[in-house]
Motif scaffolding. Structure first.
Motif, short mmCIF file in Angstrom:
data_model
loop_
_atom_site.label_atom_id
_atom_site.label_comp_id
_atom_site.label_asym_id
_atom_site.label_seq_id
_atom_site.Cartn_x
_atom_site.Cartn_y
_atom_site.Cartn_z
N THR A 49 42.04 29.37 33.53
CA THR A 49 42.15 29.69 34.95
C THR A 49 40.97 30.53 35.41
O THR A 49 40.85 31.68 35.03
CB THR A 49 43.45 30.46 35.21
OG1 THR A 49 44.53 29.74 34.67
CG2 THR A 49 43.66 30.64 36.71
N TYR A 129 57.92 30.04 43.26
CA TYR A 129 57.31 28.84 43.84
C TYR A 129 58.36 27.74 43.86
O TYR A 129 59.07 27.52 42.86
CB TYR A 129 56.09 28.40 43.03
CG TYR A 129 54.96 29.39 43.10
CD1 TYR A 129 53.96 29.27 44.06
CD2 TYR A 129 54.89 30.47 42.21
CE1 TYR A 129 52.92 30.20 44.14
CE2 TYR A 129 53.86 31.39 42.28
CZ TYR A 129 52.88 31.25 43.25
OH TYR A 129 51.86 32.16 43.33
N ASN A 194 50.11 35.02 39.58
CA ASN A 194 49.38 34.72 40.81
C ASN A 194 48.12 33.88 40.57
O ASN A 194 47.90 32.87 41.22
CB ASN A 194 49.03 36.04 41.50
CG ASN A 194 48.17 35.81 42.74
OD1 ASN A 194 48.54 35.05 43.61
ND2 ASN A 194 47.03 36.48 42.79
N ARG A 198 47.46 30.05 41.92
CA ARG A 198 46.42 29.74 42.90
C ARG A 198 45.57 28.56 42.45
O ARG A 198 45.09 27.78 43.26
CB ARG A 198 45.55 30.99 43.12
CG ARG A 198 46.24 32.05 43.97
CD ARG A 198 45.46 33.33 43.98
NE ARG A 198 44.10 33.16 44.46
CZ ARG A 198 43.18 34.13 44.47
NH1 ARG A 198 43.51 35.35 44.06
NH2 ARG A 198 41.97 33.90 44.90
N ARG A 199 45.33 28.43 41.16
CA ARG A 199 44.57 27.28 40.65
C ARG A 199 45.37 25.98 40.71
O ARG A 199 44.85 24.92 41.01
CB ARG A 199 44.14 27.52 39.19
CG ARG A 199 43.43 26.32 38.57
CD ARG A 199 43.09 26.57 37.13
NE ARG A 199 44.28 26.68 36.30
CZ ARG A 199 44.88 25.65 35.71
NH1 ARG A 199 44.41 24.44 35.89
NH2 ARG A 199 45.94 25.82 34.96
N SER A 209 54.23 28.63 47.80
CA SER A 209 54.68 29.98 47.47
C SER A 209 55.88 30.32 48.35
O SER A 209 55.82 30.18 49.58
CB SER A 209 53.54 30.97 47.70
OG SER A 209 54.02 32.28 47.61
#
Length: 691
Positions: A49, A129, A194, A198-199, A209
Motif C-alpha cells: 500500500t 466500509y 485507513n 484508500r488504495r 466509507s
C-alpha cells in the motif's frame, strides 16, 4: 467542533509519545544496554500500500522502508528487506529463532502488543466500509447481528480480542479479501485500516466509507523481546530523526502533511507547554478559516472543471470502445479467442456453436475435435486453414496462434463460393466434352448400326444352316466346325451372335445418352406436370429393383406442380432410384439400417423440391465433386457408363432447376432437386412479355 476534536487527538497522541519516552528511559537503562552485534537488520515487509511499503519496477520503497534505511545508517546497520505474508510475519516476530528482526504494524492507541515495540511512527485509524446505499454506521452498536470481516492479526483484531462482540466475526487474510467477500454478499461490513482502504476503494467503486473512525492506532516497529537492545537503538535513531527535522521531511514527502517535530527526550512539563502551543496554533487556525474557505472554493471550482474534462474524455473513450465492439459484433464471420484449455476469452458469438457440433467435419469426411486441433496449432505454432462441412453448408475454418497459450479462430461460411467453384469446375470440364459429344456419337453410331444389321443377318443364316448341318452330318459323321461338333458349334455361334447384338445395343444406348447430353436446351415444349405423379410412375417402373429395400415415400399435399417434361423427369428420377439401390447393401448383407431408400416431395419458399436419399455406402469428397462428369463412374466393372447423372444434370438445368448433393462415407447420400413452382414461373414469364 472538528478543530477541537483534532486538538484532543493531538493531545492524546502527545501523551502517548510521553509514555513512550518514559519507556525509552527504561530501555536504555544499564540493565537493557545490550548491543545488537550483527551489522545488518532484517526488516520484514508485507504491505503493498503506497505510501507505506510497496515495490515499483522491482525497487522496494515507501515511508517505512525509507525511514528504516535511515535508522540503519544511524545505527551502522545494513537494512535487508524480506517480503512475506502478514500472517507469516506475525508468526516470525513471535518466534525467537526467526531471522526476521523488525516489522512495522499498527497498534491500537489503548492497547500495546506483547512485543518489543518502538515509539509511535505515524497515526492512523480504522473505520467501517459497506456497499453503496447501505446505512451509515454510527458506532459499534450498529454492527450488532451483522457479519463483519476482520483481518486476522491486524490492529482491529488486537483491539476487539477479549471483548464482548455483538456481531458475527468473519476472519480474512487481507482487507482486499474482505472487500471481495463484501461484494459477493458473504459479509455485511469490513472494518479496515485507513491507508489500505484508500488504495482499494478506486478498484471497488461499489464500496464506500460508512462510518467515522472507530479505532485509532499508530504505526510502530515491533520485534521479539530478544531484540530489545536493537529496539533501543531504533528508538534512539528515531528520536534523533524527529529532533533533527528529517522525520518531518519524510512525512511531508510521503504523506504531504506539515512538520510534526516531537522531542521524545523532553520532560512532561515541556510536553505540557508543547500541548499549549498546539492549542494556540489551533485557535489561530480558526482565525484563518474564512481565508481557507475562499481558497477551498477556488480549488473546488478548478477541481470541478478538471472533473468535467475527465468525464468528457471518459465519455469519448467509452463511445469509441462501444463503436469498436459494434464493429466486431457486426462482422458476419465468427471470431473467437480461446486459451489452451479451450476456455473462451472473447467472442462475437457468430456461429461458434459449430465448433462443438458433431455434424461439423472436414470436407474430406474426417471428424473435427476442437481441443485436439487447438493444441496442435499452439504446439506447432503453425496456422490451420481447412474447408469444413456442416450439414448442407460449407465453411472455411482458420486457427491462428497468439503466443503459446492463446489462439484466434475465424469461421467463415463458404457455401456460395463452394457452389461457384463447383459450377466453374464442372463447366470447364464439360465444355469440351459437350462440343465433342455430337461428333463422337455420330462416328460410333455408324459402325454400331452396321454391327446390328449384320448380326441380324447372321441370326437368320444360322437358322437356315441348322437343317443343312444336320443333313451333312449324317453323310459325314466326322465333320467338325472350328474343331467342335456341328451342334455344339452352332450353339456357340448362336450364343456369340446374341452377345454381339446385346453389346451393340448397349453401345447404341450409350451413344443415344451421349447425344441427348449434347442436345441444346428445349424448354418451349414444357407443360404443367404433377410432381407427385412423376414420383409414382418412376416408383412403379423401378418396383422390381426396390422390392428388396425398405422404401419410404412422403408426397406433399396438395401436390406441387412445375413446368417441365414428364418423360425427361421420369428418366432423372429412375436413374436416381437405381443409383440408390446400387449404393444400399453393397455387400448383400441383410441390414435394415443400410436398406432404406426415401423419396420426398414438398414446397418451401415458393420452390418445389424432390429429395431422394439412401442409407448406403456414401461417397468421399473426390467422388462427390466428379459425380456429374460424363463417363465418370465407380461401377465401371459392373457395366456403368458414367453418363446417367451427367444426362440427369443436363435435364435438370433445362428445367431451370438445381440439383444438390450431400454425402458422407458410411452414412449414405441425399440428392435434392429444387424447381421453381409452375405459378411462380408463369408469373415471371408473364412479366417478361411486358418488359
Amino acid at each position: 467542533m472538528k478543530y477541537f476534536g483534532i486538538t484532543a487527538f493531538l493531545r492524546f497522541t502527545l501523551s502517548l509519545t510521553l509514555l513512550a519516552a518514559l519507556a525509552l528511559c527504561v530501555l536504555f537503562s544499564p540493565q537493557s544496554q545490550a548491543k545488537h552485534h550483527d551489522d545488518y537488520i532484517i526488516f520484514g515487509v508485507h504491505s503493498k500500500t503506497p505510501p507505506l511499503e510497496w515495490r515499483n519496477n522491482g525497487v522496494d520503497q515507501g515511508f517505512h522502508l525509507e525511514l528504516m534505511r535511515r535508522i540503519g545508517q544511524l545505527t551502522d546497520n545494513q537494512i535487508v528487506v524480506r517480503r512475506k505474508t502478514f500472517q507469516q510475519l506475525l508468526t516470525d516476530v513471535h518466534d525467537e529463532t526467526s531471522p526476521i528482526d523488525v516489522i512495522a504494524v499498527v497498534s491500537p492507541v489503548t492497547i500495546d502488543r506483547q512485543l518489543s515495540q518502538s515509539d509511535p511512527i505515524y497515526a492512523t485509524h480504522a473505520k467501517a466500509y459497506t456497499l453503496q446505499g447501505k446505512a451509515f454506521v454510527h458506532g459499534w452498536h450498529d454492527l450488532a447481528g451483522k457479519r463483519v470481516a476482520i483481518k486476522k492479526g491486524a490492529f482491529v483484531d488486537v483491539y476487539i480480542s477479549g471483548q464482548t462482540q455483538e456481531f458475527e466475526r468473519v476472519d480474512v487474510d487481507l482487507y482486499e479479501t474482505g472487500f471481495q467477500r463484501l461484494i459477493a454478499g458473504e459479509v455485511d461490513v469490513v472494518i479496515a485500516e485507513n491507508f489500505v482502504a484508500r488504495r482499494l476503494l478506486p478498484h471497488y467503486p461499489s464500496i464506500r466509507s460508512s462510518s467515522d473512525p472507530l479505532i485509532y492506532g499508530a504505526f510502530n516497529f515491533v520485534s521479539n523481546h530478544k531484540n530489545a537492545p536493537l529496539m533501543g537503538e531504533i528508538n534512539d535513531a528515531l528520536r534523533q530523526l524527529k529532533l533533527s527535522g528529517e522525520y518531518d521531511r519524510l512525512v511531508n514527502k510521503w504523506f504531504g502533511t506539515g512538520r510534526e517535530k516531537v522531542d521524545l527526550s523532553n520532560t512532561q512539563q515541556r510536553m505540557f507547554w508543547l500541548a499549549i502551543i498546539v492549542s494556540i496554533i489551533s485557535a489561530l487556525g480558526m482565525l484563518f478559516t474564512g481565508f481557507i474557505s475562499l481558497s477551498l472554493k477556488k480549488r473546488t471550482l478548478a477541481l470541478n472543471l478538471e472533473l468535467a474534462q475527465r468525464k468528457r474524455a471518459e465519455h469519448q473513450i467509452s463511445n469509441l470502445s462501444k463503436q469498436f465492439q459494434s464493429v466486431l459484433d457486426g462482422i458476419p464471420h465468427g471470431v473467437t479467442l480461446l486459451n489452451r484449455e479451450c476456455e473462451r476469452l472473447w467472442s462475437n458469438d457468430n456461429n461458434n456453436e459449430l465448433l462443438t457440433s458433431s455434424d461439423f467435419h472436414f470436407l474430406h469426411g474426417d471428424s473435427f475435435t476442437l481441443s485436439t486441433y487447438l493444441t496442435q496449432v499452439l504446439d506447432s505454432q503453425n496456422s490451420l486453414i481447412a474447408d469444413m462441412v456442416y450439414r448442407s453448408q460449407y465453411w472455411q475454418l482458420q486457427i491462428h496462434s497468439i503466443g503459446d497459450d492463446q489462439a484466434v479462430i475465424l469461421l467463415e461460411e463458404a457455401t456460395e463460393q463452394h457452389k461457384l467453384r463447383q459450377a466453374n469446375d464442372e463447366a470447364s470440364r464439360l465444355a469440351s466434352l459437350g462440343e465433342l459429344s455430337a461428333g463422337i456419337a455420330h462416328e460410333i453410331n455408324n459402325p454400331t448400326g452396321i454391327i446390328i444389321h449384320s448380326i441380324a443377318f447372321f441370326n437368320d443364316a444360322l437358322k437356315d444352316l441348322q437343317l443343312a448341318a444336320d443333313t451333312y452330318q449324317k453323310q459325314n459323321p466326322f465333320w467338325l466346325v472350328a474343331g467342335l461338333e456341328p451342334q455344339h458349334a452352332l450353339t456357340e455361334l448362336n450364343q456369340s451372335s446374341i452377345t454381339i447384338e446385346e453389346g451393340a445395343n448397349r453401345i447404341s444406348r450409350i451413344v443415344n445418352d451421349l447425344k441427348r447430353y449434347a442436345l441444346p436446351n428445349i424448354t418451349d415444349e414444357h407443360q404443367i406436370i404433377d410432381l407427385n405423379e412423376v414420383v409414382r410412375v418412376s416408383v412403379r417402373l423401378t418396383a422390381n429393383q426396390t422390392k428388396v429395400f425398405k422404401l419410404n415415400i412422403q408426397l406433399a399435399d396438395p401436390s406441387p406442380c412445375i413446368l417441365g417434361d414428364a418423360q425427361q423427369l421420369h428418366q432423372v428420377l429412375i436413374n436416381l432410384i437405381q443409383n440408390a439401390c446400387h449404393a444400399c447393401n453393397p455387400n448383400g448383407i441383410d441390414d435394415e439400417d443400410r436398406n432404406v431408400i426415401s423419396i420426398e416431395t414438398g414446397i418451401t419458399d415458393s420452390a418445389v423440391f424432390i429429395i431422394v436419399s439412401d442409407t448406403g455406402a456414401g461417397m468421399d469428397s473426390t467422388t462427390l465433386q466428379r459425380i456429374t462428369e460424363p463417363f465418370f463412374t465407380t461401377r465401371r466393372s459392373c457395366g456403368g457408363s458414367g453418363l446417367g447423372l451427367s444426362v440427369c444434370s443436363r435435364i435438370i438445368k433445362e428445367h431451370q432447376a438445381e440439383m444438390q448433393f450431400t454425402s458422407r462415407l458410411g452414412y449414405g447420400t441425399s440428392i435434392k432437386i429444387l424447381f421453381t413452382s409452375a405459378a411462380e414461373l408463369k408469373s415471371a414469364q408473364h412479366l417478361e412479355q411486358y418488359q
